[in-house]
Design an enzyme around this catalytic site. Structure first.
Site, mmCIF file in Angstrom:
data_model
loop_
_atom_site.group_PDB
_atom_site.id
_atom_site.type_symbol
_atom_site.label_atom_id
_atom_site.label_comp_id
_atom_site.label_asym_id
_atom_site.label_seq_id
_atom_site.Cartn_x
_atom_site.Cartn_y
_atom_site.Cartn_z
ATOM 1 N N SER A 139 0.872 -1.180 0.000
ATOM 2 C CA SER A 139 0.000 0.000 0.000
ATOM 3 C C SER A 139 0.905 1.224 0.000
ATOM 4 O O SER A 139 1.814 1.332 0.833
ATOM 5 C CB SER A 139 -0.859 0.027 1.273
ATOM 6 O OG SER A 139 -1.279 1.363 1.544
ATOM 7 N N HIS A 182 -8.425 -0.175 -3.772
ATOM 8 C CA HIS A 182 -9.203 -0.495 -2.573
ATOM 9 C C HIS A 182 -10.087 0.711 -2.304
ATOM 10 O O HIS A 182 -9.631 1.723 -1.771
ATOM 11 C CB HIS A 182 -8.247 -0.778 -1.412
ATOM 12 C CG HIS A 182 -8.970 -1.028 -0.113
ATOM 13 N ND1 HIS A 182 -8.291 -1.085 1.092
ATOM 14 C CD2 HIS A 182 -10.279 -1.226 0.186
ATOM 15 C CE1 HIS A 182 -9.154 -1.314 2.064
ATOM 16 N NE2 HIS A 182 -10.369 -1.400 1.538
ATOM 17 N N ASP A 212 -4.916 2.746 -1.904
ATOM 18 C CA ASP A 212 -5.968 3.001 -0.903
ATOM 19 C C ASP A 212 -6.681 4.298 -1.222
ATOM 20 O O ASP A 212 -6.121 5.382 -1.083
ATOM 21 C CB ASP A 212 -5.342 3.077 0.502
ATOM 22 C CG ASP A 212 -5.014 1.708 1.027
ATOM 23 O OD1 ASP A 212 -3.883 1.492 1.502
ATOM 24 O OD2 ASP A 212 -5.898 0.826 0.959
ATOM 25 N N MET A 228 -9.705 6.833 -0.446
ATOM 26 C CA MET A 228 -10.564 7.192 0.690
ATOM 27 C C MET A 228 -11.333 8.472 0.377
ATOM 28 O O MET A 228 -10.752 9.440 -0.135
ATOM 29 C CB MET A 228 -9.700 7.398 1.936
ATOM 30 C CG MET A 228 -8.905 6.154 2.289
ATOM 31 S SD MET A 228 -7.833 6.435 3.720
ATOM 32 C CE MET A 228 -7.048 4.823 3.813
ATOM 33 N N MET A 283 -12.382 2.679 -0.425
ATOM 34 C CA MET A 283 -13.037 2.955 0.856
ATOM 35 C C MET A 283 -13.920 4.175 0.619
ATOM 36 O O MET A 283 -13.639 5.293 1.065
ATOM 37 C CB MET A 283 -11.979 3.193 1.952
ATOM 38 C CG MET A 283 -11.282 1.902 2.339
ATOM 39 S SD MET A 283 -9.713 2.093 3.192
ATOM 40 C CE MET A 283 -8.625 2.254 1.773
ATOM 41 N N ASP A 334 -5.179 -7.013 5.197
ATOM 42 C CA ASP A 334 -4.805 -5.615 4.986
ATOM 43 C C ASP A 334 -4.844 -4.847 6.310
ATOM 44 O O ASP A 334 -5.904 -4.654 6.880
ATOM 45 C CB ASP A 334 -5.807 -4.997 4.008
ATOM 46 C CG ASP A 334 -5.481 -3.571 3.645
ATOM 47 O OD1 ASP A 334 -6.248 -2.972 2.869
ATOM 48 O OD2 ASP A 334 -4.459 -3.049 4.133
ATOM 49 N N MET A 336 -10.004 -7.063 6.349
ATOM 50 C CA MET A 336 -9.329 -5.951 7.022
ATOM 51 C C MET A 336 -8.856 -6.419 8.396
ATOM 52 O O MET A 336 -9.657 -6.939 9.189
ATOM 53 C CB MET A 336 -10.276 -4.761 7.176
ATOM 54 C CG MET A 336 -10.690 -4.069 5.881
ATOM 55 S SD MET A 336 -9.307 -3.411 4.942
ATOM 56 C CE MET A 336 -8.659 -2.187 6.082
ATOM 57 N N HIS A 346 -1.219 -1.801 -4.284
ATOM 58 C CA HIS A 346 -2.521 -1.642 -3.614
ATOM 59 C C HIS A 346 -2.736 -0.155 -3.384
ATOM 60 O O HIS A 346 -1.979 0.489 -2.646
ATOM 61 C CB HIS A 346 -2.458 -2.398 -2.283
ATOM 62 C CG HIS A 346 -3.695 -2.331 -1.442
ATOM 63 N ND1 HIS A 346 -4.736 -3.215 -1.566
ATOM 64 C CD2 HIS A 346 -4.037 -1.473 -0.454
ATOM 65 C CE1 HIS A 346 -5.673 -2.900 -0.672
ATOM 66 N NE2 HIS A 346 -5.275 -1.865 0.014
#
Ligand code: DX5
Ligand code: ZN
Length: 229
Positions: free
Chosen positions: A11, A69, A38, A40, A71, A178, A140, A36
C-alpha cells in the site's frame, strides 16, 4: 488448506507522495506482486487519500497489476475512472454498497476483477451470496482509514473460516489481509490461510529500505507455511 504462497501487495498510502513514481518502480524491482491503492473519500472513512489521476500517472511506469481499494460510499459511479486509470482489480466494501451484487457487476462488466473488502466487525455472511462473483476477499486486519495501525489478531479465525468456506465450495478466490502486516504479524496471518498481504508502513519505515523489507516480510510469511524439513 490451500496455500498459493506469499504475495506482498504494498500500500503506498504511507509512501512519500512527492516521489510516488520512483516508489512504484522501486517496489516492482523489489519483487512485489501488485500495487494496492488506498482510495478514501472522507465519508466512508475519516480520511481522504487519492483519486484515479494519481494512479493513472503511475500506470506507465511499471508492469505490475494495480488494485484499487475503494473505501468509498456508493462507489458505482467512480468505478469506471479507476479501471480507466489502469486498475485490473477493484475492491469495494459491502458496508458502503447498498446493492453490492450490482456494484460487483459494474466492475466485471468493465473487464476488471471484482473483489470485496470486509471491515473487522463485518461477518462473512454479508458476502456469502457473492462469493461466486468475485476473484478475491480482503479481510481488514485494522479498521480502515489510516496506515500504521496495530494488527488485529482477532481476525485470524475469520481468515480461517473463509478459507474453509471457499475450500468447501471449491472456489478459487484469493484471500488478502490488509492492515498492520509486518515481519512479526505475517506468520500468523499466513498460517490462518491468507496468501496476499497488503503492507504499507512496515515497508517505508525499514531503515534498510523497501527491498529489504519486502524480502524479510515475505520470508517470515513463507517460514510459517513451509513444513519443517
Ligand atoms: C487502511 C488501508 C491499508 C493500510 C495498510 O485503511 O486499507 O491498506 O494503508 O497500511 P499499514 O500496513 O501501515 O497498516
Ligand atoms: Zn487497503
Amino acid at each position: 488448506m490451500a496455500h498459493a504462497g506469499i504475495e506482498i501487495a504494498p500500500s503506498v498510502l504511507n509512501a512519500d507522495f512527492s516521489r510516488l513514481g520512483d516508489t512504484v518502480v522501486e517496489l516492482e524491482q523489489a519483487g512485489v506482486g501488485r500495487i494496492h491503492w488506498d482510495v478514501m473519500d472522507g465519508q466512508f472513512v475519516p480520511n481522504i487519500s487519492m483519486g484515479p489521476a494519481i494512479i493513472a500517472s503511475c500506470r506507465p511506469l511499471v508492469n505490475l497489476p494495480f488494485e484499487a481499494h475503494l473505501m468509498v460510499r456508493e462507489p458505482d459511479g467512480l468505478i469506471p475512472a479507476f479501471v480507466e486509470a489502469g486498475c485490473e482489480q477493484v475492491l469495494v466494501h459491502p458496508e458502503a454498497c447498498t446493492h453490492l451484487h450490482r456494484t460487483l457487476g459494474v466492475i466485471a462488466a468493465l473487464g476488471a476483477r471484482p473483489a470485496v473488502a470486509v471491515n473487522p466487525a463485518t461477518p462473512l455472511s454479508d458476502i456469502e451470496w457473492v462469493l461466486e462473483d468475485i476473484a478475491q476477499v480482503l479481510i481488514m486486519t485494522v479498521n480502515p482509514g489510516f496506515g500504521g495501525q496495530a494488527y488485529l489478531p482477532s481476525m485470524e479465525p475469520k481468515v480461517t473460516a473463509l478459507r474453509e468456506l471457499l475450500d468447501r465450495r471449491g472456489l478459487d478466490v484469493e484471500i488478502e489481509v490488509d492492515g498492520g502486516i509486518t515481519a512479526d504479524t505475517i506468520p500468523d496471518a499466513a498460517s490462518a490461510g491468507a496468501s496476499v498481504f497488503v503492507v504499507g508502513s512496515a515497508l517505508f519505515r525499514d531503515p534498510a529500505g523497501v527491498d529489504h523489507a519486502v524480502s524479510e516480510i515475505r520470508e517470515r510469511g513463507l517460514s510459517a507455511i513451509t513444513p519443517a524439513a
